[in-house]
Design a protein around this motif. Structure first.
Motif, PDB file in Angstrom:
ATOM      1  N   LEU A  42       0.811  -1.216   0.000  1.00  0.00           N
ATOM      2  CA  LEU A  42       0.000   0.000   0.000  1.00  0.00           C
ATOM      3  C   LEU A  42       0.848   1.271   0.000  1.00  0.00           C
ATOM      4  CD1 LEU A  42      -2.887  -0.951   2.470  1.00  0.00           C
ATOM      5  CD2 LEU A  42      -2.739  -1.288   0.003  1.00  0.00           C
ATOM      6  N   ASP A  43       2.156   1.134   0.189  1.00  0.00           N
ATOM      7  CA  ASP A  43       3.017   2.323   0.229  1.00  0.00           C
ATOM      8  C   ASP A  43       2.914   3.200  -1.022  1.00  0.00           C
ATOM      9  OD1 ASP A  43       5.621   3.783   1.392  1.00  0.00           O
ATOM     10  OD2 ASP A  43       5.954   3.344  -0.733  1.00  0.00           O
ATOM     11  N   PRO A  44       2.914   2.654  -2.240  1.00  0.00           N
ATOM     12  CA  PRO A  44       2.890   3.522  -3.424  1.00  0.00           C
ATOM     13  C   PRO A  44       1.632   4.378  -3.547  1.00  0.00           C
ATOM     14  CG  PRO A  44       3.578   1.300  -4.019  1.00  0.00           C
ATOM     15  CD  PRO A  44       3.059   1.236  -2.622  1.00  0.00           C
ATOM     16  N   PHE A  45       0.572   4.006  -2.815  1.00  0.00           N
ATOM     17  CA  PHE A  45      -0.686   4.735  -2.925  1.00  0.00           C
ATOM     18  C   PHE A  45      -0.906   5.670  -1.733  1.00  0.00           C
ATOM     19  CE2 PHE A  45      -1.093   0.281  -4.398  1.00  0.00           C
ATOM     20  CZ  PHE A  45      -0.891   0.555  -5.747  1.00  0.00           C
ATOM     21  N   THR A  46       0.144   5.833  -0.925  1.00  0.00           N
ATOM     22  CA  THR A  46       0.061   6.648   0.284  1.00  0.00           C
ATOM     23  C   THR A  46       0.564   8.056   0.001  1.00  0.00           C
ATOM     24  OG1 THR A  46       0.394   4.670   1.637  1.00  0.00           O
ATOM     25  CG2 THR A  46       0.758   6.796   2.704  1.00  0.00           C
ATOM     26  N   VAL A  47      -0.192   9.057   0.481  1.00  0.00           N
ATOM     27  CA  VAL A  47       0.141  10.466   0.274  1.00  0.00           C
ATOM     28  C   VAL A  47      -0.072  11.227   1.581  1.00  0.00           C
ATOM     29  CG1 VAL A  47      -0.475  10.422  -2.184  1.00  0.00           C
ATOM     30  CG2 VAL A  47      -2.213  11.053  -0.474  1.00  0.00           C
ATOM     31  N   ILE A  48       0.457  12.437   1.610  1.00  0.00           N
ATOM     32  CA  ILE A  48       0.165  13.379   2.692  1.00  0.00           C
ATOM     33  C   ILE A  48      -0.848  14.369   2.139  1.00  0.00           C
ATOM     34  CG2 ILE A  48       1.086  15.060   4.314  1.00  0.00           C
ATOM     35  CD1 ILE A  48       2.138  12.206   4.743  1.00  0.00           C
ATOM     36  N   LEU A  49      -2.040  14.369   2.715  1.00  0.00           N
ATOM     37  CA  LEU A  49      -3.149  15.129   2.154  1.00  0.00           C
ATOM     38  C   LEU A  49      -3.652  16.177   3.139  1.00  0.00           C
ATOM     39  CD1 LEU A  49      -5.309  15.617  -0.023  1.00  0.00           C
ATOM     40  CD2 LEU A  49      -6.610  13.708   0.939  1.00  0.00           C
ATOM     41  N   THR A  50      -3.611  17.439   2.710  1.00  0.00           N
ATOM     42  CA  THR A  50      -4.205  18.540   3.476  1.00  0.00           C
ATOM     43  C   THR A  50      -5.543  18.893   2.856  1.00  0.00           C
ATOM     44  OG1 THR A  50      -2.065  19.475   4.119  1.00  0.00           O
ATOM     45  CG2 THR A  50      -3.967  20.947   4.189  1.00  0.00           C
ATOM     46  N   ARG A  51      -6.584  18.895   3.680  1.00  0.00           N
ATOM     47  CA  ARG A  51      -7.913  19.332   3.257  1.00  0.00           C
ATOM     48  C   ARG A  51      -8.279  20.590   4.018  1.00  0.00           C
ATOM     49  NH1 ARG A  51      -8.891  13.520   3.615  1.00  0.00           N
ATOM     50  NH2 ARG A  51     -10.017  12.668   1.820  1.00  0.00           N
ATOM     51  N   ARG A  52      -8.851  21.569   3.294  1.00  0.00           N
ATOM     52  CA  ARG A  52      -9.359  22.800   3.922  1.00  0.00           C
ATOM     53  C   ARG A  52     -10.815  22.989   3.512  1.00  0.00           C
ATOM     54  NH1 ARG A  52      -5.349  25.455   6.312  1.00  0.00           N
ATOM     55  NH2 ARG A  52      -3.201  24.951   5.712  1.00  0.00           N
ATOM     56  N   PRO A  53     -11.725  22.226   4.138  1.00  0.00           N
ATOM     57  CA  PRO A  53     -13.135  22.334   3.779  1.00  0.00           C
ATOM     58  C   PRO A  53     -13.747  23.650   4.276  1.00  0.00           C
ATOM     59  CG  PRO A  53     -12.834  20.807   5.607  1.00  0.00           C
ATOM     60  CD  PRO A  53     -11.462  21.222   5.172  1.00  0.00           C
ATOM     61  N   ILE A  54     -14.693  24.169   3.533  1.00  0.00           N
ATOM     62  CA  ILE A  54     -15.380  25.404   3.923  1.00  0.00           C
ATOM     63  C   ILE A  54     -16.219  25.140   5.174  1.00  0.00           C
ATOM     64  CG2 ILE A  54     -17.138  27.085   3.247  1.00  0.00           C
ATOM     65  CD1 ILE A  54     -16.234  26.669   0.354  1.00  0.00           C
ATOM     66  N   GLY A  55     -16.022  25.966   6.198  1.00  0.00           N
ATOM     67  CA  GLY A  55     -16.830  25.871   7.404  1.00  0.00           C
ATOM     68  C   GLY A  55     -16.484  24.719   8.335  1.00  0.00           C
ATOM     69  N   LYS A  56     -15.407  23.981   8.056  1.00  0.00           N
ATOM     70  CA  LYS A  56     -14.989  22.859   8.891  1.00  0.00           C
ATOM     71  C   LYS A  56     -13.501  23.001   9.207  1.00  0.00           C
ATOM     72  CE  LYS A  56     -18.944  20.552   8.349  1.00  0.00           C
ATOM     73  NZ  LYS A  56     -19.864  20.206   9.465  1.00  0.00           N
ATOM     74  N   PRO A  57     -13.012  22.316  10.244  1.00  0.00           N
ATOM     75  CA  PRO A  57     -11.577  22.381  10.548  1.00  0.00           C
ATOM     76  C   PRO A  57     -10.724  21.843   9.409  1.00  0.00           C
ATOM     77  CG  PRO A  57     -12.803  21.481  12.417  1.00  0.00           C
ATOM     78  CD  PRO A  57     -13.755  21.545  11.270  1.00  0.00           C
ATOM     79  N   ALA A  58      -9.578  22.464   9.193  1.00  0.00           N
ATOM     80  CA  ALA A  58      -8.594  21.929   8.251  1.00  0.00           C
ATOM     81  C   ALA A  58      -7.965  20.681   8.866  1.00  0.00           C
ATOM     82  CB  ALA A  58      -7.528  22.968   7.944  1.00  0.00           C
ATOM     83  N   LEU A  59      -7.562  19.728   8.005  1.00  0.00           N
ATOM     84  CA  LEU A  59      -6.956  18.505   8.515  1.00  0.00           C
ATOM     85  C   LEU A  59      -5.814  18.052   7.619  1.00  0.00           C
ATOM     86  CD1 LEU A  59      -9.110  15.444   7.518  1.00  0.00           C
ATOM     87  CD2 LEU A  59     -10.027  17.737   7.203  1.00  0.00           C
ATOM     88  N   LEU A  60      -4.844  17.409   8.254  1.00  0.00           N
ATOM     89  CA  LEU A  60      -3.655  16.870   7.593  1.00  0.00           C
ATOM     90  C   LEU A  60      -3.614  15.374   7.856  1.00  0.00           C
ATOM     91  CD1 LEU A  60      -0.835  17.443   6.178  1.00  0.00           C
ATOM     92  CD2 LEU A  60       0.082  17.646   8.506  1.00  0.00           C
TER      93      LEU A  60
END
Length: 374
Positions: free
Chosen positions: A153-171
């Protein structure tokens, strides 16, 4: 003179270093933001190849431990969509956006979320800990774990930052296509998770959607409620760093039990139930990858050090090889049933600094890299 164990570990470390040099020491970083469907489209566009690759091998990897037909798997995925829609329609919209932009069917993406509902006997065993980084019960908390799973599963692993509107940002450190995984948000929560053998059912809200619900919280109480309101399909364990200190959620399909540090400054969890109300469940399931000795070992390593706990103490504990090959730092071995599992990555999360330290590969041989939620 090398012992057999030292030689075996040396060979594993050499392989890990070789693999790291080929794939790089850092995971690819992706940042998205906006309304749910648009954010999903951004993920689908940016991680199209990883999502397609993960979809192509996901069921094959499940079938290494349990025979599941594609027809049954997709039927289960389709049946879970209504539970997702009831729990969180905006998260379903995000997955729909991912499907549209990546060029895969929605059911294939839902299959990624429900893989752990298809196998009654999970075998991946992770070691996790949440610790107070100073002597204050309400002070800074870190959470960490070794993610012991399938190295494919390593090749499909990423570091993803999401900044949804009106919700907490997450890493998150995550396989591309999942709605949520291990990481932190900008309200002070850090999340690690591991398998909890306990009764389950085939249909319900997939586990990763309740994890995403926790990322939309800002306190331990809100995190518990995010899980409690879901019709859950599987049991799970979630280690939390919270503004209220270290905590652990032992989650069954019928209840949630909260474990706190009780003055020790740490909550440790491997892969068996700890709450007294749940301990009878342990007798119904085989012990998962020496769960009891792993818990005792990491407690010994951590409690032998004076508080406050420090980053280096966590790194040392997570690289430990006592009880090899079923150690905290897990390497592939010749075990016919579980030998292909390994520590794919090790992660230490500091929500106060909005930072994750991650070793891409075994922490005994791969350096930790830092990723930041800016």
């Amino acid at each position: 003179m090398e012992t057999g164990l030292q030689s075996s570990l040396s060979d594993s470390a050499s392989s890990a270093v070789k693999g790291r040099s080929e794939k790089g020491t850092r995971y690819r970083e992706i940042s998205v933001g906006g309304a749910p469907r648009e954010m999903g489209r951004q993920i689908g566009e940016a991680a199209r190849e990883e999502i397609k690759g993960f979809c192509q091998i996901a069921l094959d990897r499940v079938n290494l431990t349990m025979a599941v037909s594609r027809e049954r798997a997709l039927q289960t995925a389709n049946s879970c969509i209504r539970y997702i829609r009831e729990y969180s329609p905006h998260l379903l919209a995000e997955v729909e956006g991912m499907a549209e932009a990546s060029g895969v069917f929605l059911e294939e993406l839902i299959l990624l979320q429900i893989r752990n509902q298809l196998t009654p006997d999970p075998e991946a065993g992770c070691t996790a800990v949440s610790i107070a980084a100073n002597d204050s019960a309400t002070g800074r908390t870190m959470v960490a774990q070794n993610w012991d799973n399938d190295p494919e599963l390593d090749p499909f692993t990423v570091i993803l930052t999401r900044r949804p509107i009106g919700k907490p940002a997450l890493l998150n450190v995550t396989q591309a296509g999942l709605i949520a995984y291990i990481g932190l948000n900008d309200t002070g929560l850090g999340i690690c998770m591991n398998t909890l053998p306990a009764p389950r059912r085939e249909l319900g809200v997939p586990h990763y959607f309740t994890v995403r619900g926790i990322y939309e919280a800002s306190s331990l109480e809100e995190a518990v409620q995010a899980v409690r309101r879901a019709h859950r399909a599987i049991p799970a364990n979630i280690l939390l760093a919270t503004p209220q200190g270290p905590a652990d959620l032992e989650i069954t399909i019928s209840d949630i039990h909260v474990l706190r540090d009780n003055g020790s400054g740490a909550v440790v969890h491997t892969n068996h139930c700890l709450h007294p109300d749940l301990s009878p469940i342990n007798g119904q399931f085989p012990e998962l990858i020496q769960s009891v000795p792993r818990k005792a070992r990491i407690e010994k390593l951590l409690y032998a050090r004076n508080r406050p706990y420090a980053l280096q103490a966590l790194k040392t504990a997570l690289a430990d090889h006592e009880h090899f090959p079923r150690s905290i730092c897990r390497h592939t071995n010749e075990d016919a049933e579980t030998g292909f599992w390994a520590t794919v990555f090790s992660v230490i999360i500091d929500p106060e600094e909005r930072r994750m330290h991650i070793s891409r590969g075994n922490p005994c041989s791969c350096a930790y890299e830092s990723y930041h939620l800016n």
